[in-house]
Design an enzyme around this catalytic site. Structure first.
Site, short mmCIF file in Angstrom:
data_model
loop_
_atom_site.label_atom_id
_atom_site.label_comp_id
_atom_site.label_asym_id
_atom_site.label_seq_id
_atom_site.Cartn_x
_atom_site.Cartn_y
_atom_site.Cartn_z
N HIS A 1 -12.70 12.41 7.09
CA HIS A 1 -11.55 11.76 6.26
C HIS A 1 -10.51 12.85 5.84
CE1 HIS A 1 -13.95 13.08 2.62
NE2 HIS A 1 -12.64 13.18 2.10
N SER B 1 -3.95 10.20 -1.96
CA SER B 1 -2.94 11.12 -1.30
C SER B 1 -2.29 10.31 -0.08
CB SER B 1 -3.59 12.35 -0.81
OG SER B 1 -3.81 13.16 -1.96
N PHE B 2 -2.94 9.35 0.47
CA PHE B 2 -2.54 8.65 1.72
C PHE B 2 -1.16 7.93 1.38
CE2 PHE B 2 -2.15 5.29 4.96
CZ PHE B 2 -2.30 5.84 6.18
C1 DLZ Z 1 -10.70 7.30 1.16
C2 DLZ Z 1 -10.35 8.80 0.43
C3 DLZ Z 1 -11.32 9.78 0.69
C4 DLZ Z 1 -12.42 9.49 1.42
N1 DLZ Z 1 -10.90 10.91 -0.14
C5 DLZ Z 1 -9.72 11.15 -0.69
C6 DLZ Z 1 -9.47 12.19 -1.32
O1 DLZ Z 1 -10.31 13.36 -1.36
N2 DLZ Z 1 -8.00 12.54 -2.02
C7 DLZ Z 1 -7.54 11.42 -2.03
O2 DLZ Z 1 -6.19 11.62 -2.52
N3 DLZ Z 1 -7.49 10.32 -1.38
C8 DLZ Z 1 -8.69 9.87 -0.73
N4 DLZ Z 1 -9.09 8.72 -0.11
C9 DLZ Z 1 -8.26 7.79 -0.20
C10 DLZ Z 1 -7.06 7.69 0.50
O3 DLZ Z 1 -6.14 8.75 0.08
C11 DLZ Z 1 -6.37 6.27 0.34
O4 DLZ Z 1 -5.94 6.09 -0.84
C12 DLZ Z 1 -7.26 5.10 0.93
O5 DLZ Z 1 -7.71 5.41 2.18
C13 DLZ Z 1 -6.60 3.72 0.93
O6 DLZ Z 1 -5.35 3.64 1.74
#
Ligand code: DLZ
Length: 155
Positions: free
Chosen positions: A87, A56-57
């Protein structure tokens, strides 16, 4: 109105190009969201295309690129589940604030289909899967189409 308060939008998507940008965490729930968004856009007659991103980031930067490359709207789909570390707050805030900025900076709609959840069961209930009580992917897609129409009605 649904029992959850969501409006019945029933918009036509003819002549609207939409990119669905979907994260890849929590794939069962994500598959439901993608299915709901795709069904809503296709049945409305919109031209739609799917792009996957890692998490999602990464949604805001890819949504910005899709809009800069000619999409009329994007639908951002993600699933963020609270864990034992902070996180959840960081990823949820980055996605939400980033997508808000993308919409305002581009002047184009971003359908917000990012679920922020305490557990997987909440997501399964909102994913538009058999047995779900809500279909958040479809809601985000319909909101994007309705917002394109609202903006076009102003010019
Ligand atoms: C790192 C991470 C974590 C711990 N949890 C989620 C989540 O629950 N849902 C999601 O979409 N993405 C998660 N990420 C990944 C981050 O969005 C991102 O892809 C990473 O930090 C790499 O930039």
């Amino acid at each position: 109105m649904s029992i959850h308060g969501a409006p019945a939008l029933n918009v036509t998507g003819t002549g609207i190009r939409v990119v669905i940008v979907a994260a890849s965490w929590h794939e069962t729930i994500m598959s439901g969201l993608i299915g709901g968004a795709t069904r809503a856009l296709t049945s409305a007659g919109a031209d739609c295309h799917l792009v996957r991103v890692p998490g999602s980031f990464e949604l805001p930067v890819v949504c910005a690129a899709a809009l800069a490359n000619g999409a009329d709207a994007v639908v951002a789909l993600g699933v963020i589940i609270r864990g034992g570390t902070p996180h959840f707050e960081y990823v949820a805030a980055a996605a939400t604030e980033g997508l808000t900025r993308v919409a305002l900076d581009s002047g184009k709609p971003v359908g917000f289909g990012v679920l922020t959840l305490d557990n997987e069961a909440q997501g399964l209930d909102r994913a538009g899967l058999p047995g779900s009580s809500e279909d958040k992917g479809a809601e985000a897609a319909e909101a994007a189409l309705a917002t394109v129409r609202a903006i076009r009605s102003l010019v």
